[in-house]
Each structure stands twice: as structure tokens, then as C-alpha cells.
Design a protein around this motif. Sequence first.
Motif, mmCIF file in Angstrom:
data_model
loop_
_atom_site.group_PDB
_atom_site.id
_atom_site.type_symbol
_atom_site.label_atom_id
_atom_site.label_comp_id
_atom_site.label_asym_id
_atom_site.label_seq_id
_atom_site.Cartn_x
_atom_site.Cartn_y
_atom_site.Cartn_z
ATOM 1 N N ARG A 93 0.831 -1.205 0.000
ATOM 2 C CA ARG A 93 0.000 0.000 0.000
ATOM 3 C C ARG A 93 0.872 1.265 0.000
ATOM 4 N NH1 ARG A 93 -4.860 0.636 3.361
ATOM 5 N NH2 ARG A 93 -3.836 -0.786 4.789
ATOM 6 N N HIS A 96 2.772 1.829 -3.319
ATOM 7 C CA HIS A 96 2.052 2.016 -4.579
ATOM 8 C C HIS A 96 0.871 2.955 -4.516
ATOM 9 C CE1 HIS A 96 4.434 -0.782 -6.913
ATOM 10 N NE2 HIS A 96 4.565 -1.438 -5.790
ATOM 11 N N VAL A 97 0.444 3.270 -3.331
ATOM 12 C CA VAL A 97 -0.652 4.223 -3.220
ATOM 13 C C VAL A 97 -0.049 5.473 -2.594
ATOM 14 C CG1 VAL A 97 -2.946 4.646 -2.278
ATOM 15 C CG2 VAL A 97 -2.237 2.326 -2.802
ATOM 16 N N THR A 106 -4.933 7.893 2.419
ATOM 17 C CA THR A 106 -5.502 6.564 2.238
ATOM 18 C C THR A 106 -6.455 6.279 3.384
ATOM 19 O OG1 THR A 106 -3.627 5.648 3.398
ATOM 20 C CG2 THR A 106 -3.568 5.568 1.015
ATOM 21 N N VAL A 114 -4.069 -1.098 -6.008
ATOM 22 C CA VAL A 114 -2.774 -0.549 -6.383
ATOM 23 C C VAL A 114 -2.666 -0.638 -7.895
ATOM 24 C CG1 VAL A 114 -1.613 -1.140 -4.226
ATOM 25 C CG2 VAL A 114 -1.613 -2.783 -6.098
ATOM 26 N N ASP A 120 -4.706 -2.485 -12.494
ATOM 27 C CA ASP A 120 -5.090 -2.464 -11.083
ATOM 28 C C ASP A 120 -5.072 -3.853 -10.458
ATOM 29 O OD1 ASP A 120 -5.406 0.200 -10.764
ATOM 30 O OD2 ASP A 120 -7.587 0.223 -11.074
#
Length: 471
Positions: A93, A96-97, A106, A114, A120
Motif C-alpha cells: 500500500r 504504490h498508493v 488513504t 494498487v 489495477d
Amino acid sequence: LALRLKATVAEVVKKAFLMGTMVTANDVVDFDTASLIAMEFHAKVEKEVVVTIEERIIDDSEDTDDNLVDRAPVVVVMGHVDHGKTSLLDYIRNAHVTDTEAGGITQHIGAYRVNINDRDITFLDTPGHEAFTTMRARGAQVTDIAILVVAADDGIMPQTVEAINHAKAAGVSVIVAINKMDKPGANPEQVKQQLTEYELIPEEWGGDTPCVPVSAKTGMGIDDLLEMVLLVADMKELKANPDRAAKGTVIEARLDKGRGPVASILVQNGTLRTGDIVVAGMAVGHVRAMTDDKGRRVKEAGPSIPVEITGLDDVPTGGDTFNAVTDERLARELVEQRKHEKKEAEFNARTKVTLDNLFDQMKLGEVKELKIIVKADVQGSVEAVRQSLEKLSNEEVRVNIIHGAVGAVNESDVMLANASNAIIVGFNVRPDANAQANAERDGVDMRMYRVIYDCIEEIESAMKGMLAPKT
Ligand code: GDP
């Protein structure tokens, strides 16, 4: 049937007899038998088609190839405690986010997406197989791929085996992440060797189980792991139809002081839009607002996209299915029907025989037979228990072993016990997770013993109304 065929009961019974079916006037015959008998009288029986509310309001039409498009894989992370499930989910997370994406922070909504190589992947945020199994036990098939995390310095442990079996039972593809590769004691070869004992043969050894060495601490190998997820997803050809009424599964839900019931859902087919009427388990309502995993307000969510929604009139349960529907009145009727069914199931569960209520039920004349399912680690024990227990039969109650077998107590044992009002006893075996959950839901009494004598004594006491209360 005789009445409808304008024949006498004796004539119908005779025809049935000639066809090899022994029936009396009060028996119920199935559709096929009835058809055959009717044919003998030159008549035809037709099946009455009952259209349920579900069928009237839920769009269950088949998707054709033309309206199908690729959808993102939905991934769950499973494995033994402390092998790094949470660390892996966190690393993925965070890497990649990024917070620079529009909207920013988030959010925890039970799942996140992601983006790898412009594609995705949707991760369920709850690690472990319990969430997964609870959902599955409720009939929800949510995940496509399971990442099995095995610590390279620890190898396969009991919960790893459970996870493997759950993944197998659910028919999801398994990718093994051999984690903690940064540790000096890491021994990936040993992990691979152990995997073969559970029919997971590593790809490099000619099998079809991808094994990717990673470190959730340093990030080593994580990109390879994610690419492997995409590769496996490609092979599965995951598709959905965005142009239909949305349906999917509730991942989790809660009551928010300000916003009311809030449900995190995963859209599995179709597209959900704000304003849509949805039925989620026993909750119903118009979707008021939708928020994605990055905390952004969205107006619609397509296949494999997790969103948090508000607007329901009640809090659904994780694993409940949700459907966007067109008729609100029927939607409310459907919910009423579901509530009614649930009450009936609960009532049913309450009147189940247990060792604790056996004596009372015997006194009331409700129970004249104690049905028991016996599971044990070896056949010898099954037989020994069967014989000793059947000997306990007395004038008031007969002990009847309706099923005895070697192995853990499983879902099918619980189903049998539930349907037959039986109790389950196990010797040196344990119920598996599904069995446990279902037994609790259905009120099936399960008793596990190490010693046969303890079991006989306990059942004997229960039959005399002298069972010590459960501690
Ligand atoms: P979970 O119970 O499977 O979710 O495991 P956690 O993610 O909580 O990890 C358990 C412990 O192992 C924590 O102390 C983590 O910091 C540590 N850990 C997880 N992954 C790695 C790794 O790749 N390398 C090292 N050295 N430690 C790790």
C-alpha cells in the motif's frame, strides 16, 4: 396425485408398485416419479414455477462475451501468524498508493487498489483466512488469488496448512510469497520442499505454484510478486460486465455516529452509482455517498472496485451480498422475507438437541432418540465409540449413531447434524473452521474428547439430567 389423475389411490399405488416404487397413500412422491405415474394414466404433470422476489428484482441475466471487459484481480493475503501478512499489505500500500494522488489520504475501507504497469490489483485489507472463510461460509466468492505468506526462517506452520486448505476449497489460485528473505536464517529451498507435501509444487520444479522470494521489510521482490499476480490474473481471464445492475459483497460494515450505517463493499459485476437502490443482506437504501480507498468522493464504481457507501437503513454483515435493484418496494419486501427466514433459522437452532437440554427434551417427550455423529482419528475408535454409546440406550431414549467416520469434523458433518437434529462427538480430532462457524450458526452441539470414557460418561449423565454445566 390420485385425485388429480381422477383415479383411486389404490390404482396409483399399484402403478407405482409396478414401476418399482413402493408408496402408500400418505407418501410424497418427487416430480419425476409423479410424471412417470401420470404418463401411465395418459396425463402430464407440470412443474409450478414460483418466482421469488429475488428473481423479480435481481438482475441475474447471463453476460455475453460482447459486454464483458477485463477486470482487476481480487487478492487476499493468508498465512501463519507473524509470517508477515500485515507487513506485506502495508508495504504494498505504501509503495504504490502515494499520498500525492488526487484526494490524498488513504482510508481503511477493507480493501485497496494498487496500480502496477497501468493495471489495477485489488487487495482485501484483512489478512488471514478467517475473514476469507467467514465470507465464503456465507456463500460469498470474493477472491481470485491468494498470496500465501510463508516466513523463510520458519517454514510451513499449522495456519499455513489451514490457509492452503481454505484456498484449495475455494478454488482460488495460490501464489507463495516466501517472506523475510532479508533474515540470516532464511531457507527458501526448505519452504519449497515443504510446499510439495501439500500438493503445491513450485514452478521451477515443474509444478504450477509460483513462489516469489520477498522481504516485506526491505521491499525486495515485491514488484516481482505483484507482476506474478498480474500474470496469474491474465491466465484466469477475469471478466465482468460494467453495463448491468451492480452486485457484489459487503466486506465490512459499521454504524457511524454522524453518517449512519457505513458499508465497505466490493463491486463484483456491473456498476454501482450514487442514487442506486441497493439491498445488502437485510439492509436497504439509496446509495447516498460513495468514497473510494483514497478517500475521494466517487459517483460510480465498476467491477473489482471497493467503495464505502452510506445510505443504508441498517448495518449489513461482512459476507452479505448486495444488489442494485430497480424496485424499492420489492426490495423492502425482500428484506422482510430475509428477516423472517432468519428468525425461523434461529428458532430452529434453539430447538436443537444438545447434551445440556437433552434431559428436558426427553421429559417433554420431544426426544426419544439421541442421534450422534462420531468422528475420530482412527477407525478403531469410531467403532469402539459406536458400540459403547449404543449400549447406553434405555427405555426413554435410544442412542443412534447416524454417521461415523475417520477425520476432522467438517461442514458436511454439521449439515448432517443440523438436518437430523444430531449432536457431534469427536475423538482426537478437531472441527475445521467452517464446521465451527456453521455449528455455532445452526446451534449444533459439538463435543470434542481425548478419552472415550469421558464421552460415555458425559452422555450418560446428560441422559440422566445430571450433566455438569459447561465451563
Ligand atoms: P502477520 O501476523 O502475518 O500479519 O505478521 P506481521 O506483518 O505482523 O509481521 C510479524 C513480524 O515480522 C513483525 O515484527 C514484522 O516487522 C516482521 N516482519 C514481517 N515481514 C518481515 C520481513 O520481510 N523481514 C523481517 N526481518 N521481518 C519481517
